[in-house]
Design an enzyme around this catalytic site. Structure first.
Site, PDB file in Angstrom:
ATOM      1  N   ASP A   1      55.798  23.509  22.453  1.00 37.87           N
ATOM      2  CA  ASP A   1      55.604  23.961  23.577  1.00 37.87           C
ATOM      3  C   ASP A   1      56.515  23.402  24.700  1.00 37.87           C
ATOM      4  O   ASP A   1      56.549  22.181  24.904  1.00 37.87           O
ATOM      5  CB  ASP A   1      54.024  23.569  24.264  1.00 37.87           C
ATOM      6  CG  ASP A   1      53.694  24.085  25.593  1.00 37.87           C
ATOM      7  OD1 ASP A   1      54.587  24.861  26.033  1.00 37.87           O
ATOM      8  OD2 ASP A   1      52.865  23.862  26.168  1.00 37.87           O
TER       9      ASP A   1
ATOM     10  N   GLY B   1      53.165  22.567  32.197  1.00 41.02           N
ATOM     11  CA  GLY B   1      53.572  21.449  31.756  1.00 41.02           C
ATOM     12  C   GLY B   1      53.669  21.363  30.352  1.00 41.02           C
ATOM     13  O   GLY B   1      52.816  22.226  29.553  1.00 41.02           O
ATOM     14  N   GLU B   2      54.601  21.048  29.516  1.00 41.28           N
ATOM     15  CA  GLU B   2      54.746  21.025  28.128  1.00 41.28           C
ATOM     16  C   GLU B   2      53.583  20.309  27.621  1.00 41.28           C
ATOM     17  O   GLU B   2      53.125  19.414  27.601  1.00 41.28           O
ATOM     18  CB  GLU B   2      56.069  20.227  27.547  1.00 41.28           C
ATOM     19  CG  GLU B   2      57.379  20.783  28.097  1.00 41.28           C
ATOM     20  CD  GLU B   2      58.566  20.150  27.338  1.00 41.28           C
ATOM     21  OE1 GLU B   2      58.182  20.007  26.143  1.00 41.28           O
ATOM     22  OE2 GLU B   2      59.437  20.130  27.781  1.00 41.28           O
ATOM     23  N   GLY B   3      53.120  21.118  26.353  1.00 39.50           N
ATOM     24  CA  GLY B   3      51.915  20.581  25.918  1.00 39.50           C
ATOM     25  C   GLY B   3      50.494  21.351  26.287  1.00 39.50           C
ATOM     26  O   GLY B   3      49.693  21.785  25.580  1.00 39.50           O
TER      27      GLY B   3
END
Length: 647
Positions: A500, A553-555
């Site tokens: 991600d 956001g990443e994740g």
């Protein structure tokens, strides 16, 4: 290429030794390959020679471009000198080049000077180059003057090119032997000596052939989980006796090198699982594009009836990048996000709690301004790779069945763009997303500063090697290096990874040189609207399952999709075969009639029976709640609720 830190490679071999096939295997994963053909067409009536040339052409992928240098042997040096840093050249072969060089049509020619020009161009070449050449020094001395002239010229060319190349391999009967450098690494399969290690029987053992001093470890935060158990029955003084996956890597000083033979998913289970979906009692077109989730899970679990992941861990990598790459980022914002996640607050922690996933925040080494200097030192890269591998090992030891890789740090998008430019030839402005301020406005000035930083970093490293570790040191930085180690360690332990964001896909691009198998263990739920993720996914062959365009956001984007992916797996495992294909019809009362004639046997058609007798109630296919701590925990790892375990 699969030789780390080596920009130029010479592959020697006899006739039909397999040297060309081996050279082609070194550039298989390169995004841009230019095939430089040196052999003349020959006599039109020589059908055998024409057949050989046709076989060579048929092996080349359609994406490769071909350039002929048969008209002028001096042109080969010009091709090498003008090659771009993002290119990969395959020159096949120097025997044909010497043949043209000695051809009377090109006389008078100074073959000694031309060979010297070639070696000098090779030393200054910015691209990655693989050259193929026949080894004629082991044969008898030719009896003709022309034959001796060819042997002498080719021998001189091989010596000059070998001296200029970073690495030299000799292929004998299809088996490559590395001649240069003298101290290299070997990768071989280790047998499983104990039941505890049987799950990793095919894992590689990587041993150093040189008694070099171990690389000093850079201080990184300890993972707050229990240490991996020591390998049982390990011979004293021989840390390589057990499979790699059972070794505490920092203790052994394991070297992560290119060309590592890590496991692949089951190539049969995935297609079988997808074919099985067509037999299930599902109306309409079934699961649509989400059948890829079933195929992916089947391959990574090694079964045609994969189960939903019950034990999931989120790794949030926190590492800032200094310099212009972080333009437009509020100072201290990434640290605040990381602290928020540790406290169990914020979008990522909330989504992890909803998904029953554990969350681990990992502090990666800070990265220097890539436009001015290397982002990391070589020692830091080695340590970060091992640290990421150790994170994956500890997750596997805890029974984690799926890793979700995310990142929060200033300058991560610029670092990922630089990695893509170096590995895929991407233009930085095309893969750098717009900069959005906290107030929701587009900051074009900050975007231009980021583009300039990536441009300057690429210009600074234009003569540098494009090896995996070199890219991490010069451009990628700490979070990309740790993420790359996580992908390699997860691949070694057969744990799938849900990517991600830009950091994860950048790590996927770098990992290709270290172990090409890693990308087959990665799943991309959503591209999140990031142009860098779109490009990297295309190069890696990862098709995003969704197109939600969320930017949490990443994740976090992956965690939003996780319940859907779990539902698809649970459904595919629970549904029966369609009645037309021999399955039972659950709505047919006759199918549920009791076989016993005992009058005391309960009537399952009685509406009151299923309400009072739990043994006859409808089965509950809901996923069990995972055991262990909550999403913000970094304490003792949870064990999977089911008996299945990756590895």
């Amino acid at each position: 290429m699969s030789v780390d830190g080596w920009n130029t490679v010479l592959v020697l071999g006899g006739t039909r030794s397999g040297k060309s096939e081996f050279a082609e295997s070194l550039v298989t994963d390169a995004p841009v390959v230019r095939y430089v053909a040196t052999a003349p067409e020959g006599d039109p009536e020589d059908t055998e020679w024409a057949t050989r040339l046709a076989a060579h052409r048929a092996r080349r992928p359609g994406s490769w471009t071909t350039e002929e240098t048969t008209e002028d042997p001096r042109r080969l040096a010009d091709v090498l000198a003008s090659a771009e840093p993002n290119e990969t050249l395959l020159v096949d072969d120097l025997g044909g080049w010497v043949t043209v060089l000695l051809d009377p049509d090109h006389q008078p020619a100074d073959d000694v000077a031309t060979i010297a020009e070639l070696a000098e161009a090779l030393r200054g070449c910015a691209a990655r180059v693989v050259l193929v050449s026949p080894e004629v020094g082991l044969s008898l001395v030719p009896t003709t003057p022309l034959g001796r002239a060819f042997t002498d010229a080719l021998g001189a060319a091989n010596r000059a090119v070998a001296d200029a190349c970073d690495a030299v391999a000799l292929v004998v009967a299809g088996q490559p032997v590395w001649l240069k450098p003298a101290a290299t690494t070997i990768v071989q399969s280790a047998p499983a000596a104990t039941p505890a290690a049987s799950a990793s029987a095919t894992a590689p053992v990587v041993a150093s052939l040189a008694d070099a001093e171990p690389t000093p470890e850079v201080q990184l935060p300890d993972v707050l989980t229990h240490a991996p158990p020591a390998a049982p029955n390990q011979e004293p003084g021989n840390p390589w006796a057990a499979p790699t996956m059972a070794l505490p890597m920092v203790a052994t000083g394991l070297v992560i090198q290119p060309g590592m033979e890590l496991p692949m998913p089951d190539e049969y289970a995935g297609p079988q699982a997808v074919d099985r979906l067509a037999t299930l009692d599902v109306p309409g077109a079934g699961l649509g594009v989400l059948d890829r989730v079933v195929g992916f899970a089947a391959g990574t679990q090694g079964t045609s009836t994969p189960r939903a992941w019950s034990s999931v861990r989120v790794l949030l990598l926190h590492g800032d990048h200094a310099g212009g790459g972080s333009a437009g980022t509020v100072a201290g914002e990434s640290a605040r996000r990381a602290a928020q996640a540790r406290a169990g607050k914020g979008a990522l922690a909330r989504l992890a709690a909803e998904s029953g996933a554990s969350l681990q925040v990992v502090d990666a080494p800070a990265s220097a301004p890539m436009e001015d200097q290397p982002a990391l030192s070589p020692d830091q890269v080695e340590s970060a790779l091992r640290y990421g591998w150790r994170l994956a090992e500890q997750a596997a030891d805890a029974g984690v069945q799926l890793l979700v890789l995310g990142a929060c740090g200033a300058g991560t998008e610029a670092a990922a763009a630089a990695v893509l430019a170096a590995t895929a030839g991407a233009e930085p402005p095309a893969v750098l997303g717009r900069v959005i301020t906290d107030s929701g406005e587009i900051d074009d000035a900050a975007w231009m500063i980021r583009c300039a930083a990536v441009r300057d970093a690429l210009h600074r490293t234009r003569r540098s090697s494009r090896g995996a570790k070199d890219i991490l040191a010069e451009l990628g930085g700490g979070d990309v290096a740790v993420a790359t180690g996580v992908l390699l360690g997860a691949t070694a332990r057969r744990v799938p990874v849900l990517l991600d964001g830009p950091v994860g896909v950048a790590a996927g691009m770098v990992s290709r040189d270290l172990a090409g198998q890693a990308r087959h263990w990665c799943l991309l739920a959503d591209h999140g609207g990031h142009p860098a993720v779109r490009l990297a996914a295309d190069v890696l062959g990862l098709t995003p399952l969704l197109d939600l365009r969320m930017d949490l956001g990443e994740g976090a984007n992956a965690l939003v999709a996780l319940p859907l992916l779990r539902s698809v797996l649970a459904l595919s495992a629970a549904l029966p075969v369609h009645p037309s294909l021999g399955g039972n019809d659950e709505t047919d009362p006759a199918a549920d009639e009791p076989q016993s004639t005992d009058p005391s046997y309960p009537d399952v058609n009685d509406p009151y029976v299923n309400d009072t007798d739990p043994d006859l109630a409808e089965p509950d296919f809901a996923e069990p709640e995972p055991a262990g701590p909550g999403p913000a925990s970094t304490g003792t790892d949870e064990q999977p609720a089911s008996g299945w375990r990756a590895g």
